[in-house]
Design an enzyme around this catalytic site. Structure first.
Site, PDB file in Angstrom:
ATOM      1  N   GLU A 210       0.562  -0.991  -0.128  1.00 23.83           N
ATOM      2  CA  GLU A 210      -0.197  -0.227  -0.137  1.00 23.83           C
ATOM      3  C   GLU A 210       0.886   1.882  -0.091  1.00 23.83           C
ATOM      4  O   GLU A 210       1.025   1.946   1.091  1.00 23.83           O
ATOM      5  CB  GLU A 210      -0.900  -0.182   1.106  1.00 23.83           C
ATOM      6  CG  GLU A 210      -1.736   1.550   0.975  1.00 23.83           C
ATOM      7  CD  GLU A 210      -2.803   1.769   2.722  1.00 23.83           C
ATOM      8  OE1 GLU A 210      -3.416   1.841   2.904  1.00 23.83           O
ATOM      9  OE2 GLU A 210      -3.060   0.444   3.357  1.00 23.83           O
ATOM     10  N   LYS A 247      -2.705  -1.901  -2.790  1.00 18.31           N
ATOM     11  CA  LYS A 247      -3.609  -1.203  -2.376  1.00 18.31           C
ATOM     12  C   LYS A 247      -3.746   0.627  -2.909  1.00 18.31           C
ATOM     13  O   LYS A 247      -2.569   0.570  -2.895  1.00 18.31           O
ATOM     14  CB  LYS A 247      -4.241  -1.434  -0.836  1.00 18.31           C
ATOM     15  CG  LYS A 247      -4.966  -0.351  -0.542  1.00 18.31           C
ATOM     16  CD  LYS A 247      -5.938  -0.731   1.429  1.00 18.31           C
ATOM     17  CE  LYS A 247      -6.520  -0.005   2.014  1.00 18.31           C
ATOM     18  NZ  LYS A 247      -7.183  -0.090   3.430  1.00 18.31           N
TER      19      LYS A 247
END
Length: 329
Positions: A210, A247
């Site tokens: 992420e 992500k």
């Protein structure tokens, strides 16, 4: 209706020497490790989104206040985490919260170590709800450097990963932040994410990488160009039996991450809401084919400790449906 799950494991990776870029020599010459085959197939092939239930100590008071639990309702960290576990349990045990629309859920370490309805939390998610469990493993952000924040060191990560595997967790999540279009900062974020990602893969888990781009950045689009280039370079270097998830902040350009969505080593690309309202996040998500949601604030928006069970379940059912619909583009 409870799911009947028999854990099956699938060969994932066998990193050796130069393939494993973590500096600790204990991470070389690893034996092959495995992940749950049924969970792997669900993440790769099924519709649904990922519910982010991983607020840590720093963000928990704010999450509780939004939920209607003021700081006067608890004293100290132990009581605070009891309150947030009550909130998360109410979400997870809602009749609306099932694997039919929710692919996975990201847990904070404290939540993984607790129980829901008499089950370890990860086992409850998978065996009862059909939802794939993930674990937040980072310890927060380092100070800003080169317009980015890499992760703080993660002491005891090997032990945490071993516990996660023992508790039937499928994957992990770790967050960094990019503030501006600075190549040095972007590369520092991505290189660290993939370095630790190799360690996570070697433990038998699938990492969610992420590298968030701040939605308020004046150079958001330019930073996304740099990020995509770096992500593709690092992902192309993965072996055929190494798998990750990504992500990412919802991009300024529709389908901007299409090449990563289609990449054979990427099980799924999920979108963080990043501070957008649920309505705005869903609208942006619907423009990005193949990306699915991994929302926290946007999922819990409108939920309150003061709601009756019927009111709470109706609200979360509506939220889940809107996010699910936006994830099916």
């Amino acid at each position: 209706m409870p799911f009947s799950r028999v854990p099956r494991r699938v060969l994932l990776i066998q990193p050796t020497g130069s393939n494993c870029i973590h500096s600790n020599p204990t991470h070389t010459a690893k034996k092959a490790t495995t992940v749950n085959q049924e969970q792997f197939d669900k993440v790769r092939n099924d519709d649904g989104f990922i519910a982010a239930l991983d607020q840590s100590g720093g963000s928990t008071p704010k999450a509780l206040k939004i939920y209607g639990v003021d700081e006067s309702a608890y004293s100290g960290d132990d009581e605070m985490f009891d309150k947030v576990h009550e909130m998360r349990t109410r979400i997870m045990t809602s009749p609306a919260f099932t694997g039919e629309r929710i692919m996975g859920a990201i847990l904070f370490e404290d939540t993984m170590d607790r129980e829901v309805a008499g089950h370890d939390t990860a086992d409850y998610l998978w065996n009862v709800k059909g939802v794939v469990p993930f674990l937040k493993v980072d310890k927060g952000l380092a100070d800003e450097e080169n317009d980015a924040q890499v992760m703080k060191p993660i002491p005891g990560l090997d032990d945490l990963l071993t516990r996660a595997v023992a508790k039937n967790v499928f994957g992990t999540k770790m967050r960094s932040v990019i503030k501006m279009a600075n190549e040095a900062g972007v590369e520092a974020v991505v290189a660290q994410q993939y370095e630790i990602g190799h360690q996570i893969i070697a433990a038998g888990l699938v990492p969610i990488i992420e590298p968030e781009v701040d939605i308020h950045s004046a150079q958001k689009a330019e930073a996304e160009v740099m990020l995509r280039e770096s992500l593709l370079r690092h992902t192309n270097a993965l072996a055929a039996d190494q798998f990750i998830m990504l992500k990412l902040t919802l991009p300024e350009e529709a389908n901007f991450y299409a090449e990563l969505v289609a990449h054979p080593q990427v099980l799924k690309v999920v979108a963080l809401s990043g501070g957008y309202s649920r309505e705005d996040a869903n609208a942006r998500l619907s423009e990005n084919n193949g990306m699915v949601a991994s929302f926290s604030r946007a999922l819990s928006e409108g939920l309150s400790a003061q709601q009756s069970d019927d009111e709470f379940n109706a609200m979360i059912d509506s939220s889940i449906q809107s996010i699910f619909d936006a994830s099916r583009t």
